[in-house]
Design an enzyme around this catalytic site. Structure first.
Site, short mmCIF file in Angstrom:
data_model
loop_
_atom_site.label_atom_id
_atom_site.label_comp_id
_atom_site.label_asym_id
_atom_site.label_seq_id
_atom_site.Cartn_x
_atom_site.Cartn_y
_atom_site.Cartn_z
N SER A 1 0.82 -1.21 0.00
CA SER A 1 0.00 0.00 0.00
C SER A 1 0.85 1.26 0.00
O SER A 1 1.81 1.38 0.78
CB SER A 1 -0.90 -0.01 1.25
OG SER A 1 -1.62 1.20 1.38
N HIS B 1 -10.72 10.62 -7.56
CA HIS B 1 -10.59 12.03 -7.88
C HIS B 1 -10.12 12.25 -9.31
O HIS B 1 -9.67 13.35 -9.65
CB HIS B 1 -9.65 12.71 -6.89
CG HIS B 1 -10.24 12.89 -5.53
ND1 HIS B 1 -10.99 13.99 -5.17
CD2 HIS B 1 -10.24 12.08 -4.45
CE1 HIS B 1 -11.40 13.87 -3.93
NE2 HIS B 1 -10.96 12.71 -3.47
N THR C 1 -15.85 6.68 -8.01
CA THR C 1 -17.01 7.19 -7.28
C THR C 1 -17.97 7.88 -8.23
O THR C 1 -17.58 8.38 -9.28
CB THR C 1 -16.57 8.20 -6.19
OG1 THR C 1 -17.70 8.59 -5.43
CG2 THR C 1 -15.94 9.44 -6.80
N LYS D 1 -18.38 12.56 -6.94
CA LYS D 1 -17.55 13.74 -7.12
C LYS D 1 -17.82 14.33 -8.50
O LYS D 1 -18.78 15.05 -8.67
CB LYS D 1 -16.09 13.38 -6.86
CG LYS D 1 -15.87 13.02 -5.38
CD LYS D 1 -14.47 12.70 -5.03
CE LYS D 1 -14.29 12.57 -3.51
NZ LYS D 1 -15.18 11.62 -2.84
N THR E 1 -27.99 -1.78 1.98
CA THR E 1 -29.04 -1.40 1.04
C THR E 1 -28.41 -0.72 -0.17
O THR E 1 -27.50 0.10 -0.04
CB THR E 1 -30.04 -0.44 1.72
OG1 THR E 1 -30.65 -1.11 2.81
CG2 THR E 1 -31.11 0.01 0.74
N THR F 1 -6.19 13.62 8.40
CA THR F 1 -6.27 13.60 6.95
C THR F 1 -4.91 13.87 6.32
O THR F 1 -4.56 13.29 5.29
CB THR F 1 -7.30 14.63 6.46
OG1 THR F 1 -8.54 14.41 7.15
CG2 THR F 1 -7.54 14.49 4.98
#
Length: 507
Positions: free
Chosen positions: A232, A312, A340, A343, A373, A460
């Site tokens: 990673s 991103h 995603t 965004k 769900t 962050t």
């Protein structure tokens, strides 16, 4: 039965209809219920219409003259709902628990990393503005310009996208009705997965409620199934770190974008174990970009799979908006891509795309998918519309306008002497290096200048790397940027923050 139904026809019908096969002997022999049975069974109804199946003349197919047993009409008695006698009031936790919780919150406040959520009502017809109350005593909302939204291209309010969402809500409601396996899969979900697979040039794609869930579920599921070592990047998103940790497989963290360090770790790995190398294409806070081709080639040299988070980048890079890998001609080297819908595409939800067997394994074994769900059909319909728009000429024009906006902003900030981190992506990070001052910058810009940008603090970013993260959209004008520069000058002066020429902080 022989006098009512032709034997050959029954055999055919029973093979076609599970209901008829299971119920014909027990249900149809009840003479009072025969017409009810005929109406319930679509195959029986069709055979009756064709004259293959007939009922005695004494039965009315509409059921108007049919005698229904009283016990079939009896409903269970419902207990009357009574108001609770005990008022439902919040009760404090035992003191020992409260003490520990409060100590943790106070620690966050002392080191200036305590987070508050600014309430914003973004204005669909007035991008990039929102309505907000900028001071604690303010009674009415006012316009503020937003400089940190991940709705990069304004697709959340595109009329074709909102139209698709509204139309689907009117036809199907606002919820999915369940998990993907229990009524939560509509043709909109299937169409969206097909669209995403095609976008990335993969066999299959799989939807999740968010990309956090997509990354977490995929990495932990594949890690366990493959019994894999996972490598990673040090800068990876929390969702990827969570998935790797949750897999409970051996993990190795290589320095950010450091190919030599990654190879050093791969060489030491178990040659008999499967391997996964996980990294992002665009790092969302610092704006750095991964050497995609080199990382993929190195991973494949050691027979490792590549997992690349393009969250991103999707919608913003590439001819069709498929991401940075498409723009660089490297999409074929990525084994698993995650992205995603929340965004650049302007909606919500996450996904992965890969080979058919890999997607099927995650679909079948991934608890984050199985027990969550699914996204609403309206969201899926809007996402298909947004992806298709950004894959065509309108999307290419939006990407060019977006690119022009963030390049202009970066140049203006650098010319004004602000410490802009050196990065090639659309993220424009302004280095502060102090958690308290970063928060004060954010608060002053909002309260005094009606500009909203979020301070980015630990965890962050590492301590000492606190920053303001700016995002310029196609709707931010040079005039708005000049006002931002003026406001930053005021804040920098009041907080005694240093300016510098040609600032560069290696990420």
């Amino acid at each position: 039965m022989a006098s009512l139904i032709k034997t050959a026809a029954v055999a055919v019908a029973m093979r076609k209809c599970p209901f008829l096969s299971n119920e014909v002997l027990s249900f149809a022999l009840k003479s009072r219920s025969l017409s009810m049975f005929a109406k319930k069974c679509p195959v029986m109804s069709k055979l009756m219409t064709q004259g293959v199946v007939t009922l005695p003349a004494t039965y009315d197919l509409k059921g108007e003259n049919e005698a229904v047993p009283e016990e079939e009409l009896k409903l269970p008695t419902l207990t009357k709902l009574e108001a609770p006698t005990q008022k439902n009031e919040a009760q404090p936790l035992p003191p020992k628990y409260d003490s520990i919780l409060n100590d943790n919150i106070e620690a966050k406040k002392r080191d200036s990393t305590y987070r508050t959520f600014q309430v914003l009502s973004r204005t669909a017809e007035k991008k990039p503005y929102a309505m907000a109350r900028t001071t604690p005593l303010q009674l009415e909302d006012e316009d503020v310009s937003v400089w940190c939204s991940n709705d990069y291209l304004g697709m959340s309010s595109h009329p074709k996208v909102t139209g698709a969402v509204i139309d689907t809500i009117n036809r199907h409601g606002v919820g999915a009705g369940g998990t993907r396996s229990i009524g939560g899969t509509s043709h909109y979900h299937v169409e969206l997965e097909d669209t995403l697979a095609d976008l990335h040039g993969k066999d299959s794609a799989l939807l999740f409620s968010s990309c956090y869930v997509a990354n977490d579920t995929t990495l932990q599921t594949l890690g366990r199934v493959l019994n894999a070592e996972i490598y990673s990047d040090q800068g990876n998103h929390a969702s990827m770190i969570a998935g790797i940790n949750n897999s409970r497989m051996p993990k190795f963290v290589f320095r950010h974008n450091d190919l030599d360090h990654l190879e050093e770790l791969l060489v030491k790995g178990d040659p008999d174990r499967m391997k996964i190398v996980a990294f992002e294409s665009v790092y969302s806070m610092t704006g750095t970009i991964a050497p995609i081709e080199e990382l993929c080639d190195l991973a494949h040299k050691y027979n490792a799979l590549t997992f690349v988070d393009e969250v991103h980048a999707v919608g913003l890079y590439g001819y069709h908006g498929a991401g940075l890998a498409e723009e660089r001609g490297m999409a074929h080297k990525i084994d698993i891509v995650s992205g995603t819908l929340g965004k650049a595409y302007g909606l919500v939800g996450g996904y992965i795309a890969s080979t058919g067997p890999l997607i099927d394994v995650v679909r079948s074994l991934g608890s984050g998918l199985i027990f969550t769900t699914s996204i609403p059909p309206s969201t899926a319909a809007g996402a298909v519309t947004s992806i298709n728009i950004l894959a065509q000429q309108e999307g290419r024009e939006l990407r060019l306008r977006h690119r022009a906006a963030y390049n202009i902003l970066r140049v203006k900030l650098l010319k004004a002497g602000f410490p802009v981190l050196d990065c090639p992506s659309h993220i424009v990070p302004l280095h502060i290096g102090d958690a308290l001052k970063a928060t004060l910058c954010m608060d002053t810009l909002l309260e005094k200048h009606k500009l909203y940008v979020q301070a980015i603090n630990y965890p962050t970013v590492p301590r000492g790397r606190e920053l303001l993260r700016f995002v310029a959209t196609p709707y931010h004008t040079p005039r708005m940027m000049d006002y931002l520069i003026s406001a930053l000058d005021d804040v920098w002066s009041n907080l005694d923050l240093p300016k510098c020429e040609n600032f560069s902080l290696k990420n």
